[in-house]
Design an enzyme around this catalytic site. Structure first.
Site, PDB file in Angstrom:
ATOM      1  N   ASP A   1      28.212  38.281   0.464  1.00 21.59           N
ATOM      2  CA  ASP A   1      27.444  39.532   0.575  1.00 21.59           C
ATOM      3  C   ASP A   1      28.341  40.762   0.335  1.00 21.59           C
ATOM      4  O   ASP A   1      28.410  41.241  -0.790  1.00 21.59           O
ATOM      5  CB  ASP A   1      26.741  39.603   1.941  1.00 21.59           C
ATOM      6  CG  ASP A   1      25.485  40.447   1.921  1.00 21.59           C
ATOM      7  OD1 ASP A   1      25.067  40.888   0.837  1.00 21.59           O
ATOM      8  OD2 ASP A   1      24.889  40.667   3.001  1.00 21.59           O
ATOM      9  N   ASP A   2      28.987  41.270   1.408  1.00 24.28           N
ATOM     10  CA  ASP A   2      29.829  42.471   1.304  1.00 24.28           C
ATOM     11  C   ASP A   2      31.144  42.191   2.032  1.00 24.28           C
ATOM     12  O   ASP A   2      31.366  42.697   3.140  1.00 24.28           O
ATOM     13  CB  ASP A   2      29.108  43.663   1.953  1.00 24.28           C
ATOM     14  CG  ASP A   2      27.769  43.938   1.294  1.00 24.28           C
ATOM     15  OD1 ASP A   2      27.753  44.530   0.206  1.00 24.28           O
ATOM     16  OD2 ASP A   2      26.734  43.525   1.870  1.00 24.28           O
TER      17      ASP A   2
ATOM     18  N   HIS B   1      16.405  40.420  -2.525  1.00 22.17           N
ATOM     19  CA  HIS B   1      16.655  40.267  -1.095  1.00 22.17           C
ATOM     20  C   HIS B   1      15.289  40.193  -0.402  1.00 22.17           C
ATOM     21  O   HIS B   1      14.407  41.010  -0.678  1.00 22.17           O
ATOM     22  CB  HIS B   1      17.407  41.474  -0.541  1.00 22.17           C
ATOM     23  CG  HIS B   1      18.875  41.487  -0.845  1.00 22.17           C
ATOM     24  ND1 HIS B   1      19.373  41.361  -2.104  1.00 22.17           N
ATOM     25  CD2 HIS B   1      19.944  41.615  -0.020  1.00 22.17           C
ATOM     26  CE1 HIS B   1      20.695  41.413  -2.049  1.00 22.17           C
ATOM     27  NE2 HIS B   1      21.077  41.572  -0.800  1.00 22.17           N
TER      28      HIS B   1
ATOM     29  N   HIS C   1      25.732  35.691  -4.377  1.00 23.44           N
ATOM     30  CA  HIS C   1      25.248  36.853  -3.602  1.00 23.44           C
ATOM     31  C   HIS C   1      26.478  37.650  -3.174  1.00 23.44           C
ATOM     32  O   HIS C   1      27.042  37.420  -2.100  1.00 23.44           O
ATOM     33  CB  HIS C   1      24.441  36.359  -2.400  1.00 23.44           C
ATOM     34  CG  HIS C   1      23.789  37.460  -1.618  1.00 23.44           C
ATOM     35  ND1 HIS C   1      22.691  37.251  -0.806  1.00 23.44           N
ATOM     36  CD2 HIS C   1      24.069  38.785  -1.494  1.00 23.44           C
ATOM     37  CE1 HIS C   1      22.327  38.378  -0.238  1.00 23.44           C
ATOM     38  NE2 HIS C   1      23.164  39.334  -0.626  1.00 23.44           N
TER      39      HIS C   1
ATOM     40  N   GLU D   1      15.787  39.072   5.212  1.00 23.43           N
ATOM     41  CA  GLU D   1      17.076  39.299   5.895  1.00 23.43           C
ATOM     42  C   GLU D   1      16.711  39.887   7.259  1.00 23.43           C
ATOM     43  O   GLU D   1      16.858  39.226   8.276  1.00 23.43           O
ATOM     44  CB  GLU D   1      17.944  40.264   5.076  1.00 23.43           C
ATOM     45  CG  GLU D   1      19.303  40.578   5.718  1.00 23.43           C
ATOM     46  CD  GLU D   1      20.118  41.617   4.933  1.00 23.43           C
ATOM     47  OE1 GLU D   1      19.546  42.339   4.090  1.00 23.43           O
ATOM     48  OE2 GLU D   1      21.350  41.720   5.201  1.00 23.43           O
TER      49      GLU D   1
HETATM   50  N1  ADE Z   1      23.259  46.079  -0.122  1.00 28.58           N
HETATM   51  C1  ADE Z   1      24.483  45.607   0.116  1.00 28.58           C
HETATM   52  N2  ADE Z   1      24.442  44.636   1.037  1.00 28.58           N
HETATM   53  C2  ADE Z   1      23.142  44.479   1.402  1.00 28.58           C
HETATM   54  C3  ADE Z   1      22.464  43.638   2.300  1.00 28.58           C
HETATM   55  N3  ADE Z   1      23.092  42.730   3.045  1.00 28.58           N
HETATM   56  N4  ADE Z   1      21.125  43.772   2.399  1.00 28.58           N
HETATM   57  C4  ADE Z   1      20.471  44.682   1.661  1.00 28.58           C
HETATM   58  N5  ADE Z   1      21.068  45.501   0.816  1.00 28.58           N
HETATM   59  C5  ADE Z   1      22.399  45.399   0.668  1.00 28.58           C
HETATM   60 ZN    ZN Z   2      23.059  41.301  -0.061  1.00 29.85          ZN
END
Ligand code: ADE
Ligand code: ZN
Length: 351
Positions: free
Chosen positions: A289-290, A208, A28, A211
């Site tokens: 994630d990011d 996703h 992810h 969340e």
């Molecule tokens: N795009 C990038 N990161 C995300 C996240 N955590 N949830 C949904 N879309 C995303």
């Molecule tokens: Zn994500």
């Protein structure tokens, strides 16, 4: 089945070393979320793009998020500097070098083509650039890497079908599809027909769900999209029946602890539902994630999590890495090779 490793005889002070060193899969990771401020400014200069921030520090200071949408607004703005095939290649290569240093042996990388095609960048430019970095990582870093195309759920079903059509000439370079962006108000069933077509094409399917959205979005992704993994899925902890279903099926969750704290999905790592998910027998995994936006790559996630959870030890570290291989989209023979490497590392740490 866990191997006959006496986890209780692995000293706790070995844990940070083991967490860093253990082979793992990252399942992810949004490649656009690995765009560090320094690279944003380099690419802005390369492509003559004006940014709203005077420098790297000012941009970093803007990374104070209150929820998913407040993050997505800045994340999409950051992608405006990506214009040429080489930009996509540079971004993915920077991530893959960091992943290799974290002992990631397998990366299944999300990308958001609609973020780029909407700005006039062709999907071919995006995929060719990312693909080149993945191939180089395989040969030079020993990291196996593949691409998962994500549809933006705040856009329409028609837009997703159009993107799928644009991606078809590159079908061999994509192992699956995903669904990301603003979750609440965009339930999975909106994309049921697109996913059905993707399955006909032999693509793996993830999404996703849970969340910020309710547990019903997780069940929806399972029933309407027939996904093989759920990304995040932490809200399943609120629904005992769903937990039981996920545990019984071993349908994996790709959990992102630092992301969840930054986007206020949960208050602190100490209160994160991951221990409950793992104890309930789910195939939960740890991911970043990011990472450019949330303060850490995969090993930072592992280290922060174990620091916050004194009840966790070598058994949980091994379980999470083992789950990451179980959950990955590679052939069983390859999983077995990485699993044996993992078992050897932990067996050697027993005193
Ligand atoms: N795009 C990038 N990161 C995300 C996240 N955590 N949830 C949904 N879309 C995303
Ligand atoms: Zn994500």
């Amino acid at each position: 089945m866990p191997p006959p490793i006496d986890f209780d005889r692995i000293p706790r002070d070995q844990l940070p070393w083991l967490l860093r060193k253990m082979p793992k899969a990252e399942l992810h990771i949004h490649i656009e979320g690995t765009l560090e401020p320094e690279l944003i400014f380099t690419l802005a200069q390369r492509n003559g793009v004006n940014l709203a921030y005077p420098g790297v520090e000012a941009l970093r200071e803007a990374y104070a998020f209150t929820n998913l949408q407040s993050f997505l607004d800045i994340y999409y703005a950051g992608t405006s500097v990506l214009r040429q095939e080489q930009d996509f290649c540079d971004m993915a290569w920077d991530y893959l070098e960091k992943a290799a240093a974290d002992h990631v042996v397998r990366a299944e990388i999300f990308f958001d083509p609609q973020t780029h095609t909407e700005r006039g960048v062709s999907i071919g430019t995006v995929i060719r650039g990312l693909r080149r970095a993945c191939q180089r990582a395989n040969s030079e870093l020993g990291v196996s890497a593949d691409l998962i195309l994500c549809f933006l759920r705040h856009l329409s079903e028609d837009a997703a079908f159009e993107t799928l059509g644009q991606a078809l000439p590159y079908r061999e370079h994509i192992i699956g599809v995903g669904l990301d962006s603003s979750e609440i108000g965009h339930p999975p069933e909106k994309f049921a027909r697109v996913y059905a077509r993707c399955r006909e094409l032999g693509l793996n399917a993830v999404a996703h769900a849970g969340e910020e959205g309710p547990p019903a979005y997780i069940s929806g992704a399972l029933d309407m999209l027939e996904v093989q993994r759920i990304d995040h899925g932490v809200r399943s902890a609120d629904d005992p029946e769903l937990l039981q279903r996920l545990a019984a099926s071993r349908l994996p969750l790709t959990v992102c602890p630092l992301s969840n704290v930054k986007l206020r999905v949960c208050r602190t790592l100490a209160e994160h539902p991951l221990p409950a998910l793992l104890s309930a027998g789910l195939c939960a995994t740890v991911n970043s994630d990011d990472p450019a936006y949330f303060g850490g790559y995969i090993n930072d996630n592992f280290l922060a999590l174990f620091e916050a959870l004194p009840q966790w030890g070598a058994r949980e570290a091994w379980q999470l890495a083992s789950n990451s291989f179980e959950a990955s989209f590679v052939p069983p023979a390859q999983k077995a090779i990485w699993q044996a490497e993992l078992d050897r590392l932990f067996a050697a740490a027993v005193v």
